[in-house]
Design an enzyme around this catalytic site. Sequence first.
Site, PDB file in Angstrom:
ATOM      1  N   GLY A 149     -13.746  -7.829 -11.836  1.00 15.36           N
ATOM      2  CA  GLY A 149     -14.734  -8.026 -12.892  1.00 15.36           C
ATOM      3  C   GLY A 149     -14.945  -9.497 -13.151  1.00 15.36           C
TER       4      GLY A 149
ATOM      5  N   GLY B 172     -11.555 -11.538 -13.397  1.00 20.57           N
ATOM      6  CA  GLY B 172     -10.568 -11.596 -12.338  1.00 20.57           C
ATOM      7  C   GLY B 172     -10.452 -10.288 -11.580  1.00 20.57           C
ATOM      8  N   THR B 173      -9.489 -10.243 -10.680  1.00 20.25           N
ATOM      9  CA  THR B 173      -9.244  -9.078  -9.833  1.00 20.25           C
ATOM     10  C   THR B 173      -8.144  -8.218 -10.446  1.00 20.25           C
ATOM     11  OG1 THR B 173      -9.817 -10.418  -7.914  1.00 20.25           O
ATOM     12  CG2 THR B 173      -8.690  -8.346  -7.492  1.00 20.25           C
ATOM     13  N   VAL B 174      -8.300  -6.902 -10.347  1.00 17.63           N
ATOM     14  CA  VAL B 174      -7.318  -5.981 -10.909  1.00 17.63           C
ATOM     15  C   VAL B 174      -6.536  -5.318  -9.776  1.00 17.63           C
ATOM     16  CG1 VAL B 174      -6.941  -3.979 -12.391  1.00 17.63           C
ATOM     17  CG2 VAL B 174      -8.826  -5.554 -12.876  1.00 17.63           C
TER      18      VAL B 174
ATOM     19  N   ASP C  77     -17.475  -7.760 -25.088  1.00 22.98           N
ATOM     20  CA  ASP C  77     -17.930  -7.133 -23.836  1.00 22.98           C
ATOM     21  C   ASP C  77     -17.665  -5.621 -23.861  1.00 22.98           C
ATOM     22  OD1 ASP C  77     -19.094  -7.058 -21.355  1.00 22.98           O
ATOM     23  OD2 ASP C  77     -17.305  -7.666 -20.267  1.00 22.98           O
TER      24      ASP C  77
END
Length: 604
Positions: free
Chosen positions: A321, A324-326, A438
């Site tokens: 997102g 960052g990366t999950v 958000d």
Amino acid sequence: MGISIWVFSVISAATLFVSCSSALTPDGFALLELKSGFNDTRNSLENWKDSDESPCSWTGVSCNPQDQRVVSINLPYMQLGGIISPSIGKLSRLQRLALHQNSLHGIIPNEITNCTELRAMYLRANFLQGGIPPNLGNLTFLTILDLSSNTLKGPIPSSISRLTRLRSLNLSTNFFSGEIPDIGVLSRFGVETFTGNLDLCGRQIRKPCRSSMGFPVVLPHAETDDESDPPKRSSRLIKGILIGAMSTMALAFIVIFVFLWIWMLSKKERTVKKYTEVKKQKDPSETSKKLITFHGDLPYSSTELIEKLESLDEEDIVGSGGFGTVYRMVMNDLGTFAVKKIDRSREGSDRVFEREVEILGSVKHINLVNLRGYCRLPSSRLLIYDYLTLGSLDDLLHERAQEDGLLNWNARLRIALGSARGLAYLHHDCSPKIVHRDIKSSNILLNDKLEPRVSDFGLAKLLVDEDAHVTTVVAGTFGYLAPEYLQNGRATEKSDVYSFGVLLLELVTGKRPTDPIFVKRGLNVVGWMNTVLKENRLEDVIDKRCTDVDEDSVEALLEIAARCTDANPEDRPAMNQVAQLLEQEVMSPSSGIDYYDDSHSDYC
């Protein structure tokens, strides 16, 4: 003279009859006694008057239509202070008690166990003290019990195990201690029911109970009368020898154990220090590692956690997102966490970042995704969260449409209510308050029971600007953003409310706010909804996959969504009001939703 006396008697009797017939019912007087214990700063209970014949029209009170007995007290989010009066026990026909999200203190009165028809009790998010009434097990009809987010302490009464109808139990975020009874209905509940009570132990939370010496607790079996023989001299001598030998061995064992315990403790401290101490160098962010865990209940060493975090690679990625990366991180015992990797290119002060992370880590609510830890590595910052098995609402609503029936209408309403509660907690119960910035369906995560958790709260502020509300870069997702936020970049609670209103429309329509059906007409989802409703085309609004829709609840939900997405921010309700509206106008008996299960997903 006799006639005058007779007329006077008739008039007196009539007056007495009228006064008796207009007197307030016993339930009404019990409610007034309950009110006297409250500190009603907003005068929400202003219409609770002893001059009324019946309490059934009072704020938050519902009665049985046949006998006018009080069956429900529904007063959440009323900012009520004070105590719960023991007079609550006089309401013997009470079936639902909802006093959550207030500021009540004092104890839960034992008299509440006199309300033997009680089916749902919501007392979460107050400041209640003391213990759980020991005779709570007498409430045999109880199906929902939510005492979370108070300051309750002491053991969990074993009498709760007798509540065979209990299907929702939440005792999280208190100060309960001791072993959780593993009997009856209590054996069916898991970690989420008890999380946030650091001094609890038991099978349900996978934490073994130990004695004061550190040994696992093993209770000796009591010797029965049949097994005991008359004492004999020889047996006393043998017993004396055995006791002496065992005492000597025990003493030696204790000395060895204390020595080993001190040695292990110092070794553990050296190991933890190696990974958690910030090295005092000119640029520590480039050379040091740091691990912070929150809520105190991660059963892993710093070494194990950092090794797992450093070993994450592309195969573990489950999403990405704007922040960052999950990754999906699986521990050796199969415990699973979601890890959000934030690139170091989002440069900023580690000290400021970590201070804000610690604030986020202190936030606990059942409708928020728990931030379990933070790790700083030379190349990245890593946030550790609880892993939710069903993924996001966006994924389930739009990408996995083939799973028909999973997101039925009732499930959507519960997701709406749980999400509202989580967001209301951020706005009204956190200090400092947190503006999400958000809100969208991909930031609503779901567990295997379809219970919602709001995720990514606080990250927009954390990674964009240090100011509490104003940003120079608009953080959010197109389609969900309030018009004033797009214009001036100022994020407020009311811009979150707007985004939540769009989320409600998404739940009703089953369409993303950027769906082509809106774009082709030059509208957003809010404009499209207003147009369709003006043309009385309600059937075109509802997601065709929902076959169990109740039109009354749809209209109530759309009305709330319309208020949330009002063009004027000042005319939008606050999030605690939105949650209250959802509870009272959507999750009500007349809507066809389970009356006593409307807080099933709210465990805080």
